[in-house]
Design a protein around this motif. Structure first.
Motif, PDB file in Angstrom:
ATOM      1  N   ALA A  57       0.843  -1.191   0.000  1.00  0.00           N
ATOM      2  CA  ALA A  57       0.000   0.000   0.000  1.00  0.00           C
ATOM      3  C   ALA A  57       0.882   1.247   0.000  1.00  0.00           C
ATOM      4  O   ALA A  57       1.885   1.303   0.714  1.00  0.00           O
ATOM      5  N   GLY A  58       0.496   2.219  -0.820  1.00  0.00           N
ATOM      6  CA  GLY A  58       1.282   3.431  -0.971  1.00  0.00           C
ATOM      7  C   GLY A  58       2.281   3.369  -2.113  1.00  0.00           C
ATOM      8  O   GLY A  58       2.860   4.398  -2.488  1.00  0.00           O
TER       9      GLY A  58
ATOM     10  N   SER B 191     -12.704   7.285  -7.540  1.00  0.00           N
ATOM     11  CA  SER B 191     -11.819   6.732  -6.511  1.00  0.00           C
ATOM     12  C   SER B 191     -10.346   6.701  -6.913  1.00  0.00           C
ATOM     13  O   SER B 191      -9.490   6.467  -6.061  1.00  0.00           O
TER      14      SER B 191
ATOM     15  N   ARG C  41      -4.648   9.879  -8.327  1.00  0.00           N
ATOM     16  CA  ARG C  41      -3.681   8.800  -8.050  1.00  0.00           C
ATOM     17  C   ARG C  41      -3.257   8.076  -9.327  1.00  0.00           C
ATOM     18  O   ARG C  41      -2.115   7.659  -9.449  1.00  0.00           O
TER      19      ARG C  41
ATOM     20  N   SER D  74       0.146   5.761  -5.134  1.00  0.00           N
ATOM     21  CA  SER D  74      -0.583   5.719  -3.855  1.00  0.00           C
ATOM     22  C   SER D  74      -1.593   4.582  -3.841  1.00  0.00           C
ATOM     23  O   SER D  74      -2.756   4.764  -3.470  1.00  0.00           O
TER      24      SER D  74
ATOM     25  N   LYS E  49      -3.850   1.403  -3.039  1.00  0.00           N
ATOM     26  CA  LYS E  49      -4.572   0.971  -1.841  1.00  0.00           C
ATOM     27  C   LYS E  49      -4.978  -0.491  -1.991  1.00  0.00           C
ATOM     28  O   LYS E  49      -5.131  -0.970  -3.121  1.00  0.00           O
TER      29      LYS E  49
ATOM     30  N   GLU F 264      -7.770  -1.769  -1.822  1.00  0.00           N
ATOM     31  CA  GLU F 264      -9.000  -1.851  -2.613  1.00  0.00           C
ATOM     32  C   GLU F 264      -8.772  -1.693  -4.114  1.00  0.00           C
ATOM     33  O   GLU F 264      -9.707  -1.861  -4.899  1.00  0.00           O
ATOM     34  N   ASP F 265      -7.544  -1.379  -4.509  1.00  0.00           N
ATOM     35  CA  ASP F 265      -7.211  -1.352  -5.936  1.00  0.00           C
ATOM     36  C   ASP F 265      -6.859  -2.749  -6.461  1.00  0.00           C
ATOM     37  O   ASP F 265      -6.646  -2.921  -7.667  1.00  0.00           O
TER      38      ASP F 265
ATOM     39  N   SER G  32      -1.647  -4.687   2.439  1.00  0.00           N
ATOM     40  CA  SER G  32      -1.776  -3.636   3.469  1.00  0.00           C
ATOM     41  C   SER G  32      -0.634  -3.700   4.460  1.00  0.00           C
ATOM     42  O   SER G  32       0.165  -4.607   4.470  1.00  0.00           O
TER      43      SER G  32
END
Length: 123
Positions: free
Chosen positions: A14-15, A63, A67, A85, A87, A89-90, A123
């Protein structure tokens, strides 16, 4: 006829960032509007981003705005999706698609699809 091959997927924290590529074959690639879609397990395929045939217009789902960035290199017959960035959820299989007659956010309005590339965000 247009044939599409995606690449660039993978596992990222993540990120982090990934850059997806979609290589197209066919003489008339420059006339096609291109889109990126994604499908997570158990969910319907959804629109992510689109770019007009001339590259002057781009569209994004809310969403990913700010990004993700879609671009195209007509000479190389390639469409890119820069994803920053990221996440969890991507996480999904990302598909490239092509159509003529204008950009669209609708799955059913695209004529050609690639096989997809997996993006997993931990995550």
């Amino acid at each position: 006829q247009v044939q599409l091959v995606e690449s660039g997927g993978g596992l990222v924290q993540a990120g982090g960032s990934l850059r997806l590529s979609c290589a197209a074959s066919g003489r008339t690639f420059s006339y096609y509007d291109m889109g990126w879609f994604r499908q997570a397990p158990g969910k319907e395929r959804e629109f992510v981003a689109a770019i007009s045939w001339h590259g002057g217009s781009t569209y994004y789902r809310d969403s990913v705005k700010g990004r993700f960035s879609i671009s195209r290199d007509t000479a190389e017959k390639t469409v890119f999706l820069q994803m920053n960035s990221l996440k969890p959820e991507d996480t999904a299989v990302y598909y490239c698609a092509a159509r003529r007659r204008g950009s669209s956010t609708l799955v059913g309005e695209y004529d050609y699809w690639g096989q997809g590339t997996q993006v997993t965000v931990s995550s």
